[in-house]
Design a protein around this motif. Structure first.
Motif, short mmCIF file in Angstrom:
data_model
loop_
_atom_site.label_atom_id
_atom_site.label_comp_id
_atom_site.label_asym_id
_atom_site.label_seq_id
_atom_site.Cartn_x
_atom_site.Cartn_y
_atom_site.Cartn_z
N ASP A 93 0.89 -1.15 0.00
CA ASP A 93 0.00 0.00 0.00
C ASP A 93 0.93 1.21 0.00
O ASP A 93 1.80 1.34 0.87
N SER A 116 -0.84 -2.59 -4.06
CA SER A 116 -2.15 -3.07 -3.62
C SER A 116 -3.16 -1.93 -3.63
O SER A 116 -4.26 -2.05 -4.18
N LYS A 117 -2.77 -0.80 -3.00
CA LYS A 117 -3.60 0.39 -2.99
C LYS A 117 -2.68 1.60 -3.07
O LYS A 117 -1.54 1.57 -2.58
N VAL A 119 -2.50 5.82 -2.43
CA VAL A 119 -3.11 6.99 -1.79
C VAL A 119 -2.30 8.22 -2.17
O VAL A 119 -1.09 8.28 -1.90
N ALA A 221 -4.98 -1.43 -9.22
CA ALA A 221 -5.09 -1.09 -7.80
C ALA A 221 -6.06 0.07 -7.60
O ALA A 221 -6.07 1.02 -8.38
N PRO A 222 -6.88 0.02 -6.54
CA PRO A 222 -7.73 1.17 -6.23
C PRO A 222 -6.87 2.36 -5.79
O PRO A 222 -5.83 2.18 -5.15
N VAL A 223 -7.32 3.55 -6.16
CA VAL A 223 -6.57 4.78 -5.89
C VAL A 223 -7.46 5.77 -5.14
O VAL A 223 -8.62 5.98 -5.52
N HIS A 248 -9.60 2.76 -11.25
CA HIS A 248 -10.45 2.65 -10.06
C HIS A 248 -10.05 3.73 -9.07
O HIS A 248 -9.20 3.49 -8.20
N PHE A 276 -10.55 3.83 3.23
CA PHE A 276 -10.02 3.36 1.95
C PHE A 276 -9.01 2.22 2.15
O PHE A 276 -9.09 1.18 1.51
N LEU A 277 -8.07 2.43 3.06
CA LEU A 277 -6.97 1.48 3.24
C LEU A 277 -7.36 0.26 4.07
O LEU A 277 -6.79 -0.82 3.91
#
Length: 283
Positions: A93, A116-117, A119, A221-223, A248, A276-277
């Motif tokens: 992350d 993975s994610k 931010v 990965a989601p952002v 995403h 989010f995380l």
């Protein structure tokens, strides 16, 4: 309480990082380039996740490199990857702030399978070729016109936009949701101290926007893009445009916050980032 460790970058430069908190790790990239200490524990995010905060080369406790061209943004991606390998994390992350979001974005473009994610706090969109216009900054600045410091700060901002002035101290109040004693102290502590690192960060070749955008198409990965309502550095309008680059993406505009939202309202900031995380309290 933070603990400090070090590792060797691929070119042999000794780099430092600090670890604070417990739980699943989040790799944090500061802006500036400046001493990462200004990030603190990101408003208490360390109560929910283990923050691994990199001191960029030539800042904080990290060594000055022999080759100063390695201060360039795209070259810093190598240091993030070296830290991931050092930590033996298959995926990370990744959290970046301000200029550090350019490094984080380029990392996600180069190593999409490792993220993975993602931010991006107070995101800078230079890595994907988006410009923050003077009109965007002016619109955000006007939201503060009731503040006692506004007239002088706005005049300085206008002069900077017109290329006739560079009084960055005068515009400092625009970067915080409240220009109080805490903000003034934070401002003093967050000034970059390595002028060479700052000067070379955006040197020619640092950004390849078309290639970065194309590569990000592979990043599933989601952002999270989180910016402050009052952030003249990363106005909500450009953050919204930046969000469209990712497959995403979630955009959060934190009310009454500036460029350091974890300082302006820690509770709101931590609530948004942990939503989010993921993560839970270890206190």
């Amino acid at each position: 309480m933070a603990t400090y460790s070090a590792f060797s970058a691929t070119d042999g430069t000794r780099l430092s990082y600090r670890v604070i908190g417990a739980g699943e790790p989040v790799l944090c990239i500061p802006g500036g380039p400046a001493d990462s200490g200004y990030l603190g524990d990101l408003g208490g995010l360390s109560a929910h996740r283990r923050l691994i905060v990199l001191d960029l080369r030539g800042t904080g406790r990290s060594a000055v490199p022999q080759d100063v061209s390695t201060y360039r943004c795209d070259r810093l991606v190598d240091d993030v990857e070296a830290l991931r390998v050092h930590l033996d994390l298959p995926r990370v992350d990744l959290l970046g702030h301000s200029a550090g979001t350019n490094t984080a974005t380029q990392y996600a473009a180069r190593y999409p399978e490792r993220v993975s994610k993602l931010v991006l706090i107070g995101p800078s969109p230079r890595a994907v070729g988006l410009a923050v216009t003077a009109e965007m900054r002016r619109a955000v600045a006007q939201l503060r016109k009731g503040e006692p410091w506004f007239p002088a700060a706005f005049d300085a901002l206008q002069a900077i936009a017109a290329g006739t002035g560079e009084d960055w101290e005068a515009v400092a109040p625009f970067f915080w949701g409240r220009w109080d004693a805490a903000a003034r102290q934070h401002h003093a502590a967050s000034r970059p101290s390595n002028s060479e690192a700052v000067a070379r960060f955006a040197a020619e070749g640092a950004f390849t926007p078309e290639a970065t955008r194309a590569a990000l198409a592979s990043c599933v990965a989601p952002v999270l893009l989180l910016t402050g309502e009052f952030d003249v550095n990363s106005p909500p309008a450009v953050a919204a445009e930046f969000a469209t680059v990712f497959r995403h993406a979630t955009l959060v505009v934190q009310p009454a916050a500036g460029h350091y939202p974890w300082l302006d309202d820690p509770d709101q900031f931590v609530a948004a980032t942990t939503a989010f995380l993921g993560g839970h309290s270890h206190t």
